[in-house]
Scaffold this active site. Structure first.
Site, short mmCIF file in Angstrom:
data_model
loop_
_atom_site.label_atom_id
_atom_site.label_comp_id
_atom_site.label_asym_id
_atom_site.label_seq_id
_atom_site.Cartn_x
_atom_site.Cartn_y
_atom_site.Cartn_z
N GLY A 196 0.81 -1.12 0.27
CA GLY A 196 0.32 -0.46 0.27
C GLY A 196 1.08 1.01 0.55
N CYS A 197 0.28 2.23 -0.93
CA CYS A 197 1.20 3.20 -0.99
C CYS A 197 1.17 4.57 0.42
CB CYS A 197 0.84 4.43 -2.13
SG CYS A 197 1.07 2.94 -3.09
N VAL A 198 -0.20 4.83 1.29
CA VAL A 198 -0.06 5.39 2.46
C VAL A 198 0.00 4.53 3.76
CG1 VAL A 198 -0.55 7.39 2.32
CG2 VAL A 198 -2.15 5.55 0.41
#
Lengths: 105, 169
Positions: A103-105
């Site tokens: 996941g990017c956040v």
């Protein structure tokens, strides 16, 4: 799959050194891995985050992202970067015996 | 080659002020910090909107002349059918497209731009505004969100990013 000895215990690890079976983890392993990640001593503040990540991963099946840790465990981004410098989410995940956070956040 | 501390360093130049173009530097910058990489972001031209107090919560996405905006984004199963430019020019269409994107981002738990910037600052990213554009637009440091360190010249930026990997957005 590769194995290695940490704190007197043989555990399974992937090519990046993350434990592949969270159940093989224990607190002594965490202390040892933390040293390898450049954190000489795990304080209660560190443990609070490690324990949150273990619980959260137990529930969701994956290591939490940085934002998830800060919002769900109530620890500020600043504090996370201070406790686990240079990439807190990855470092905590490794120390806590979890996989790399996705996941990017 | 790297930053003075020997660490890997990435520098982003944000030149666009639309909602969709605000995110690349935020997402990559955050990922970089998460990997222990130093991050500098230089905001220039329309990119200044990303750090202006009065603009940061009002960034927009226009459907006109944007071939990637398809009807299907609005939940209409229409495959490759675009939003016709003629429809896109109608009053309120930019607001619709903007709302749509904000909702999608929210569903993915992607924070709004203001909050994202704060996360980056808290994670150690260094934010700077471009002096020439600031002068051109008649802005002052007080016009920018907290965390913007300074207003600097292009030359300053070149100095402070020696050895960094530079990404222009």
């Amino acid at each position: 799959m590769a194995t290695r000895e940490i704190a007197g215990k043989i555990v399974h690890v992937n090519e990046e050194g993350f434990l592949t079976d969270p159940s093989e983890w224990n607190r002594d392993i965490a202390i040892e891995l933390a040293k390898e990640e450049g954190i000489p001593e795990l304080t209660p503040a560190h443990w609070k985050i490690i324990e949150f990540c273990r619980q959260d991963a137990g529930a969701t099946g994956k290591a939490p992202t940085l934002r998830r840790i800060s919002t769900m465990a109530g620890v500020s981004t600043k504090e996370l970067f201070a406790l686990f410098p240079k990439g807190p989410a990855k470092k905590v995940a490794k120390i806590a015996g979890l996989g790399k956070p996705e996941g990017c956040v | 080659m790297s930053a003075p501390n020997g660490n890997r360093h990435m520098a982003f130049i944000c030149s666009k002020g639309t909602l969709d173009m605000a995110y690349p530097a935020l997402v990559m910058g955050w990922a970089a910090l998460g990997n222990g990489v130093d991050v500098t972001i230089f905001f220039t031209f329309w990119g200044l909107d990303l750090i202006r107090k009065s603009r940061v919560d009002h960034l927009e996405l226009a459907p006109v002349a944007n071939p990637s905006m398809k009807m299907s984004l609005m939940g209409i199963p229409s495959d490759n059918l675009g939003i016709p430019n003629l429809i896109g020019v109608l009053p309120g269409m930019t607001a619709v497209a903007t709302k749509l994107m904000k909702e999608k981002m929210k569903q993915l738990e992607v924070p709004p731009v203001r909050e994202y910037l704060q996360m980056l600052v808290d994670g150690g990213a260094k934010l700077y505004a471009c002096k020439m554009t600031v002068d051109m637009m008649g802005l002052k440091k007080e016009d920018f969100v907290d965390g913007v360190i300074d207003i600097v010249t292009a030359s300053d930026f070149i100095d402070m990013t020696e050895g960094a990997q530079i990404i222009f957005i």
